[in-house]
Scaffold this motif. Structure first.
Motif, PDB file in Angstrom:
ATOM      1  N   UNK A  44     -36.904  16.654 -48.460  1.00 32.99           N
ATOM      2  CA  UNK A  44     -37.701  17.942 -48.036  1.00 32.99           C
ATOM      3  C   UNK A  44     -38.222  18.517 -49.410  1.00 32.99           C
ATOM      4  N   UNK A  45     -39.415  19.337 -49.279  1.00 36.24           N
ATOM      5  CA  UNK A  45     -39.960  19.516 -50.510  1.00 36.24           C
ATOM      6  C   UNK A  45     -39.298  20.635 -51.067  1.00 36.24           C
ATOM      7  N   UNK A  46     -39.449  20.697 -52.597  1.00 33.93           N
ATOM      8  CA  UNK A  46     -38.629  21.696 -53.297  1.00 33.93           C
ATOM      9  C   UNK A  46     -37.187  20.750 -53.899  1.00 33.93           C
ATOM     10  N   UNK A  47     -37.202  19.577 -53.553  1.00 33.53           N
ATOM     11  CA  UNK A  47     -36.031  19.062 -54.204  1.00 33.53           C
ATOM     12  C   UNK A  47     -35.858  18.941 -55.876  1.00 33.53           C
ATOM     13  N   UNK A  48     -34.776  19.641 -56.209  1.00 31.22           N
ATOM     14  CA  UNK A  48     -34.582  19.956 -57.751  1.00 31.22           C
ATOM     15  C   UNK A  48     -33.580  19.132 -58.324  1.00 31.22           C
ATOM     16  N   UNK A  49     -33.785  18.742 -59.713  1.00 25.56           N
ATOM     17  CA  UNK A  49     -32.504  18.522 -60.258  1.00 25.56           C
ATOM     18  C   UNK A  49     -31.469  19.320 -60.553  1.00 25.56           C
ATOM     19  N   UNK A  50     -30.312  19.090 -60.041  1.00 25.36           N
ATOM     20  CA  UNK A  50     -29.301  19.872 -60.280  1.00 25.36           C
ATOM     21  C   UNK A  50     -28.791  20.341 -58.772  1.00 25.36           C
ATOM     22  N   UNK A  51     -29.677  20.328 -57.920  1.00 23.48           N
ATOM     23  CA  UNK A  51     -29.579  20.762 -56.390  1.00 23.48           C
ATOM     24  C   UNK A  51     -28.595  19.869 -55.652  1.00 23.48           C
ATOM     25  N   UNK A  52     -28.082  20.448 -54.702  1.00 25.07           N
ATOM     26  CA  UNK A  52     -27.185  19.383 -53.880  1.00 25.07           C
ATOM     27  C   UNK A  52     -27.674  19.298 -52.517  1.00 25.07           C
ATOM     28  N   UNK A  53     -27.103  18.174 -51.724  1.00 24.71           N
ATOM     29  CA  UNK A  53     -27.488  17.768 -50.467  1.00 24.71           C
ATOM     30  C   UNK A  53     -26.300  17.027 -49.822  1.00 24.71           C
ATOM     31  N   UNK A  54     -26.483  17.000 -48.436  1.00 22.21           N
ATOM     32  CA  UNK A  54     -25.306  16.193 -47.693  1.00 22.21           C
ATOM     33  C   UNK A  54     -25.990  15.011 -47.360  1.00 22.21           C
ATOM     34  N   UNK A  55     -25.162  13.995 -47.420  1.00 20.45           N
ATOM     35  CA  UNK A  55     -25.747  12.659 -47.102  1.00 20.45           C
ATOM     36  C   UNK A  55     -24.505  11.619 -46.865  1.00 20.45           C
ATOM     37  N   UNK A  56     -24.960  10.458 -46.564  1.00 24.62           N
ATOM     38  CA  UNK A  56     -23.990   9.351 -46.530  1.00 24.62           C
ATOM     39  C   UNK A  56     -23.903   8.349 -47.426  1.00 24.62           C
ATOM     40  N   UNK A  57     -22.787   8.045 -47.668  1.00 23.79           N
ATOM     41  CA  UNK A  57     -22.464   6.911 -48.759  1.00 23.79           C
ATOM     42  C   UNK A  57     -22.823   5.545 -48.100  1.00 23.79           C
ATOM     43  N   UNK A  58     -23.059   4.494 -48.861  1.00 24.16           N
ATOM     44  CA  UNK A  58     -23.307   3.260 -48.126  1.00 24.16           C
ATOM     45  C   UNK A  58     -22.326   2.588 -47.345  1.00 24.16           C
ATOM     46  N   UNK A  59     -21.341   3.057 -47.384  1.00 21.68           N
ATOM     47  CA  UNK A  59     -20.203   2.617 -46.517  1.00 21.68           C
ATOM     48  C   UNK A  59     -19.800   3.929 -45.312  1.00 21.68           C
ATOM     49  N   UNK A  60     -20.807   4.754 -45.385  1.00 19.19           N
ATOM     50  CA  UNK A  60     -20.738   5.843 -44.181  1.00 19.19           C
ATOM     51  C   UNK A  60     -20.104   7.074 -44.256  1.00 19.19           C
ATOM     52  N   UNK A  61     -19.492   7.314 -45.505  1.00 25.33           N
ATOM     53  CA  UNK A  61     -18.716   8.674 -45.691  1.00 25.33           C
ATOM     54  C   UNK A  61     -19.664   9.693 -46.134  1.00 25.33           C
ATOM     55  N   UNK A  62     -19.221  10.734 -45.469  1.00 25.55           N
ATOM     56  CA  UNK A  62     -20.275  11.879 -45.515  1.00 25.55           C
ATOM     57  C   UNK A  62     -19.899  12.542 -47.011  1.00 25.55           C
ATOM     58  N   UNK A  63     -20.733  12.680 -47.642  1.00 25.51           N
ATOM     59  CA  UNK A  63     -20.677  13.134 -49.115  1.00 25.51           C
ATOM     60  C   UNK A  63     -21.858  14.135 -49.506  1.00 25.51           C
ATOM     61  N   UNK A  64     -21.327  15.101 -50.616  1.00 25.54           N
ATOM     62  CA  UNK A  64     -22.157  16.139 -51.277  1.00 25.54           C
ATOM     63  C   UNK A  64     -22.985  15.410 -52.437  1.00 25.54           C
TER      64      UNK A  64
END
Ligand SMILES: [Zn+2]
Length: 157
Positions: free
Chosen positions: A83-103
């Motif tokens: 999304x626009x506005x992604x900044x260094x130091x910001x956090x977002x939720x996503x998946x690791x390559x082995x499918x674990x949800x991580x911040x």
């Protein structure tokens, strides 16, 4: 009251790196004692059987604290996928390559790539904890069921 399994402990703490650089200063937390994963096992071991007012300083190697950095928790993603506005130091939720949800923390923006890292910010660090027990009470049945302390500096939900 002594700290034992299923007590709710109010803990005041400061954390520095081995070289003295402060990471957390005069913080307070409430945790459920007894292997619920609310705090580090070495901290629980040092506090077991102690009472309010007890103070201790612990020097922990990374293996006893937040572990080693894992390359698998670093990712690089095209900037256009964010999304626009992604900044260094910001956090977002996503998946690791082995499918674990991580911040993930945004580490760097390099050209059209965004470098993300889900390692604990204190991974790979030897840490010095200064701990003081503020209060100890029996946990409630609900707290034991949930595996964490409610109210105060604990969970609110
Ligand atoms: Zn709860």
């Amino acid at each position: 009251m002594k700290i034992s399994k299923d007590t709710a402990v109010t803990l005041h703490y400061s954390v520095t790196e081995a070289n003295g650089k402060p990471l957390a200063s005069r913080e307070t937390t409430d945790y459920l004692h007894g292997g619920y994963g609310n705090t580090l096992p070495r901290i629980e071991a040092a506090l077991e059987g102690q009472e309010a007012g007890f103070r201790v300083t612990l020097e922990l190697q990374p293996e006893d604290a937040f572990g080693r950095r894992e390359a698998a928790l670093e990712r690089s993603i095209a900037k256009k996928d964010f999304p626009p506005g992604v900044k260094v130091g910001g956090q977002l939720r996503g998946m690791t390559e082995d499918g674990r949800e991580q911040i993930f923390t945004v580490m760097k923006i390099k050209g059209d790539q965004v470098l993300l890292d889900a390692n604990h910010p204190w991974a790979d660090k030897a840490l010095k904890f200064t701990l003081q027990v503020g209060a100890v009470r029996a946990a409630t049945a609900e707290e034991i069921q949930h595996g964490h302390v409610h109210g105060g500096h604990g969970h609110h939900h």
